[in-house]
Motif scaffolding. Structure first.
Motif, PDB file in Angstrom:
ATOM      1  N   ARG A   1      22.643  52.619 121.471  1.00 52.44           N
ATOM      2  CA  ARG A   1      23.733  52.812 120.519  1.00 52.44           C
ATOM      3  C   ARG A   1      23.884  54.286 120.166  1.00 52.44           C
ATOM      4  O   ARG A   1      22.891  54.988 119.996  1.00 52.44           O
ATOM      5  N   ILE A   2      25.137  54.716 120.068  1.00 46.13           N
ATOM      6  CA  ILE A   2      25.451  56.114 119.789  1.00 46.13           C
ATOM      7  C   ILE A   2      26.159  56.186 118.442  1.00 46.13           C
ATOM      8  O   ILE A   2      27.152  55.489 118.210  1.00 46.13           O
ATOM      9  N   TYR A   3      25.652  57.048 117.564  1.00 45.18           N
ATOM     10  CA  TYR A   3      26.145  57.159 116.189  1.00 45.18           C
ATOM     11  C   TYR A   3      26.603  58.578 115.879  1.00 45.18           C
ATOM     12  O   TYR A   3      26.135  59.549 116.486  1.00 45.18           O
ATOM     13  N   SER A   4      27.466  58.681 114.900  1.00 44.11           N
ATOM     14  CA  SER A   4      27.772  59.964 114.277  1.00 44.11           C
ATOM     15  C   SER A   4      26.696  60.243 113.235  1.00 44.11           C
ATOM     16  O   SER A   4      26.406  59.396 112.393  1.00 44.11           O
ATOM     17  N   THR A   5      26.108  61.438 113.279  1.00 48.58           N
ATOM     18  CA  THR A   5      25.106  61.779 112.269  1.00 48.58           C
ATOM     19  C   THR A   5      25.761  62.150 110.948  1.00 48.58           C
ATOM     20  O   THR A   5      25.113  62.135 109.903  1.00 48.58           O
ATOM     21  N   LEU A   6      27.052  62.477 110.976  1.00 52.36           N
ATOM     22  CA  LEU A   6      27.736  62.893 109.754  1.00 52.36           C
ATOM     23  C   LEU A   6      27.918  61.744 108.775  1.00 52.36           C
ATOM     24  O   LEU A   6      27.669  61.873 107.585  1.00 52.36           O
ATOM     25  N   ASN A   7      28.345  60.578 109.304  1.00 51.12           N
ATOM     26  CA  ASN A   7      28.639  59.466 108.394  1.00 51.12           C
ATOM     27  C   ASN A   7      28.007  58.143 108.816  1.00 51.12           C
ATOM     28  O   ASN A   7      28.239  57.121 108.196  1.00 51.12           O
ATOM     29  N   GLY A   8      27.215  58.149 109.872  1.00 50.53           N
ATOM     30  CA  GLY A   8      26.523  56.932 110.280  1.00 50.53           C
ATOM     31  C   GLY A   8      27.370  55.951 111.056  1.00 50.53           C
ATOM     32  O   GLY A   8      26.936  54.817 111.304  1.00 50.53           O
ATOM     33  N   THR A   9      28.577  56.341 111.466  1.00 46.12           N
ATOM     34  CA  THR A   9      29.459  55.449 112.218  1.00 46.12           C
ATOM     35  C   THR A   9      28.887  55.142 113.604  1.00 46.12           C
ATOM     36  O   THR A   9      28.451  56.050 114.316  1.00 46.12           O
ATOM     37  N   LEU A  10      28.887  53.875 113.974  1.00 43.35           N
ATOM     38  CA  LEU A  10      28.528  53.484 115.333  1.00 43.35           C
ATOM     39  C   LEU A  10      29.719  53.761 116.233  1.00 43.35           C
ATOM     40  O   LEU A  10      30.773  53.129 116.108  1.00 43.35           O
ATOM     41  N   LEU A  11      29.579  54.702 117.145  1.00 43.33           N
ATOM     42  CA  LEU A  11      30.684  55.155 117.979  1.00 43.33           C
ATOM     43  C   LEU A  11      30.776  54.419 119.302  1.00 43.33           C
ATOM     44  O   LEU A  11      31.855  54.252 119.854  1.00 43.33           O
ATOM     45  N   GLN A  12      29.633  53.994 119.833  1.00 42.38           N
ATOM     46  CA  GLN A  12      29.641  53.416 121.176  1.00 42.38           C
ATOM     47  C   GLN A  12      28.352  52.641 121.400  1.00 42.38           C
ATOM     48  O   GLN A  12      27.295  52.981 120.841  1.00 42.38           O
ATOM     49  N   GLU A  13      28.449  51.608 122.217  1.00 39.67           N
ATOM     50  CA  GLU A  13      27.281  50.841 122.610  1.00 39.67           C
ATOM     51  C   GLU A  13      27.292  50.700 124.124  1.00 39.67           C
ATOM     52  O   GLU A  13      28.285  50.266 124.705  1.00 39.67           O
ATOM     53  N   VAL A  14      26.194  51.090 124.775  1.00 39.16           N
ATOM     54  CA  VAL A  14      26.118  51.011 126.236  1.00 39.16           C
ATOM     55  C   VAL A  14      24.945  50.117 126.620  1.00 39.16           C
ATOM     56  O   VAL A  14      23.975  49.977 125.876  1.00 39.16           O
ATOM     57  N   ARG A  15      25.048  49.522 127.789  1.00 35.09           N
ATOM     58  CA  ARG A  15      24.034  48.557 128.230  1.00 35.09           C
ATOM     59  C   ARG A  15      23.252  49.104 129.411  1.00 35.09           C
ATOM     60  O   ARG A  15      23.817  49.411 130.458  1.00 35.09           O
ATOM     61  N   ARG A  16      21.922  49.214 129.229  1.00 36.35           N
ATOM     62  CA  ARG A  16      21.052  49.624 130.326  1.00 36.35           C
ATOM     63  C   ARG A  16      20.868  48.498 131.318  1.00 36.35           C
ATOM     64  O   ARG A  16      20.824  48.711 132.532  1.00 36.35           O
ATOM     65  N   GLY A  17      20.711  47.261 130.797  1.00 36.24           N
ATOM     66  CA  GLY A  17      20.515  46.105 131.659  1.00 36.24           C
ATOM     67  C   GLY A  17      20.394  44.853 130.826  1.00 36.24           C
ATOM     68  O   GLY A  17      20.539  44.880 129.603  1.00 36.24           O
ATOM     69  N   ALA A  18      20.112  43.733 131.488  1.00 32.84           N
ATOM     70  CA  ALA A  18      20.008  42.454 130.798  1.00 32.84           C
ATOM     71  C   ALA A  18      18.570  42.107 130.432  1.00 32.84           C
ATOM     72  O   ALA A  18      18.324  41.349 129.493  1.00 32.84           O
ATOM     73  N   GLU A  19      17.592  42.624 131.181  1.00 27.55           N
ATOM     74  CA  GLU A  19      16.188  42.320 130.928  1.00 27.55           C
ATOM     75  C   GLU A  19      15.575  43.331 129.971  1.00 27.55           C
ATOM     76  O   GLU A  19      16.004  44.477 129.895  1.00 27.55           O
ATOM     77  N   ARG A  20      14.551  42.880 129.242  1.00 28.25           N
ATOM     78  CA  ARG A  20      13.825  43.779 128.347  1.00 28.25           C
ATOM     79  C   ARG A  20      13.232  44.931 129.150  1.00 28.25           C
ATOM     80  O   ARG A  20      12.809  44.753 130.297  1.00 28.25           O
ATOM     81  N   ALA A  21      13.189  46.096 128.546  1.00 28.91           N
ATOM     82  CA  ALA A  21      12.635  47.275 129.214  1.00 28.91           C
ATOM     83  C   ALA A  21      12.116  48.239 128.158  1.00 28.91           C
ATOM     84  O   ALA A  21      12.540  48.209 126.997  1.00 28.91           O
TER      85      ALA A  21
END
Length: 377
Positions: A226-246
């Motif tokens: 998850r990618i956030y703005s440090t200024l206000n804590g907004t969640l800007l984007q969510e990316v997926r590495r994969g489906a299995e735990r890692a």
């Protein structure tokens, strides 16, 4: 265990051997790897000293091998200077695990050292600050000043998670909060503290842009970043590495903040496009959907997101590179366009290039193994 030295005279004798004193055939165990602030070189802490390698072109630039009691658990460089922060490690450490030494290799002497009541879990340097990570505390020092400027209490932090901005000006610091899955953002320019509940699971890895504006985090599940703005804590984007735990080993932004590289124990390095810019924070706030008290823009309509599982709504990588599975690697972006560098605990160094348009498998440009016997200094 060997007696740990405290006197600077003893350290000076051990830390400054001539090249002829080093045994090039001696087996090497790596304890720690870290890139410097501009990714021009990386430092290697070993069981009997430390080394520094320049990245482009790849070469050994500094080598310090000790005869006894030379284990280096953490080694951090101040830019491309010969100023280092050193913490002992391994069965025969050069220093106690609760002590940080600032070492000037040009003068072959300790500038000063700092002792703490508990083991040092991590270190961060920038031009004006030394940040020491303990199990439940972050201690911020001005460079060349042993008196703490700021102390931050955290939840248990065995991985030593902490990131600091590197741009000139007041520091932005990211570290665990007081609860599982919580992140604390300390903005020293604004004298502001922001808490973000980023994950339900424990935090596993952090990444921060050079200017401290954006922050990436992964949990112990290792499936999402998850990618956030440090200024206000907004969640800007969510990316997926994969489906299995890692287990996520490394999160690194490019200098422009346009790309994010992720390495894991699955033997893959992924590169993601980061969809944020100078005007994105407020626009994303207005058009995103709320999720857990923060904004979550993704380019997919709220209706679709309400129907499809999260597996389909998160974004996938642009490019990837395959490595031996289970080995720990750290990543950083190179000075050449669309290149990344990968350094492994097995002594491997890769330089790869990715196609930002077509994506797919990265092209390996270069490979070296720096733990092989080498008499070059």
């Amino acid at each position: 265990m060997a007696t740990v030295p405290d006197a600077d005279s003893n350290l000076r004798a051990k830390i400054s051997p001539t090249p002829e004193d080093s045994d090039p055939t001696r087996p090497l165990t790596i304890f720690n790897l870290s890139f410097n602030q501009d990714n021009a070189c990386f430092a290697v802490g070993t069981d009997f000293g430390f080394r520094v390698y320049a990245c482009d072109p790849f070469r050994l630039s500094l080598r310090r091998d000790f005869t006894t009691g030379g284990g280096v658990g953490f080694l951090r460089m101040l830019g491309s200077s010969q100023i280092f922060a050193v913490v002992g490690g391994g069965p025969d450490p050069i220093l106690p695990a609760n002590k940080v030494m600032i070492w000037d290799d040009r003068k072959s002497q300790s500038v000063y050292d700092m002792s703490f009541r508990s083991e040092v879990r991590g270190l961060k340097l920038r031009g004006d600050r030394v940040v020491v990570v303990l199990n439940q505390k972050i201690v911020v020092h001005a460079f060349f000043d042993k008196k703490p400027l700021h102390e931050i209490l955290t939840t248990e932090n065995p991985k030593g998670l902490c990131e600091v901005s590197q741009s000139p000006g007041p520091m932005v610091l990211a570290c665990p909060g007081l609860h599982k899955g919580e992140i604390r953002i300390q903005n020293y320019a604004l004298n502001r503290t922001k808490f973000i509940m980023a994950h339900e699971s424990s935090l596993a890895c952090f990444g921060l842009t050079h200017d401290g504006r954006y922050f990436a985090t992964a949990s112990s599940k290792g499936t999402l970043v998850r990618i956030y703005s440090t200024l206000n804590g907004t969640l800007l984007q969510e990316v997926r590495r994969g489906a299995e735990r890692a287990e996520i080993y490394s999160l690194a932004f490019s200098f422009t903040g346009q790309w994010l590289a992720v390495s894991s124990d699955k033997g893959t390095v992924h590169v993601f496009g980061v969809k944020v810019d100078s005007g994105s924070v407020e626009s994303d706030r207005s058009r995103g959907m709320s999720e857990g008290g923060v904004t979550n823009p993704s380019g997919i309509s709220s209706l679709i997101k309400g129907v499809l599982p999260k597996y389909f709504s998160s974004e996938w990588s642009v490019a990837k590179f395959h490595l031996p599975e289970g080995l720990q690697h750290i990543v950083a972006f190179g000075k050449q366009k669309n290149t990344i560098m990968i350094v492994g605990m097995d002594g491997s160094f890769y330089r790869c290039q990715f196609d930002p348009v077509n994506g797919g498998e990265m092209t390996q440009l270069e490979y070296h193994n720096f733990v092989k016997p080498d008499t070059t200094f």
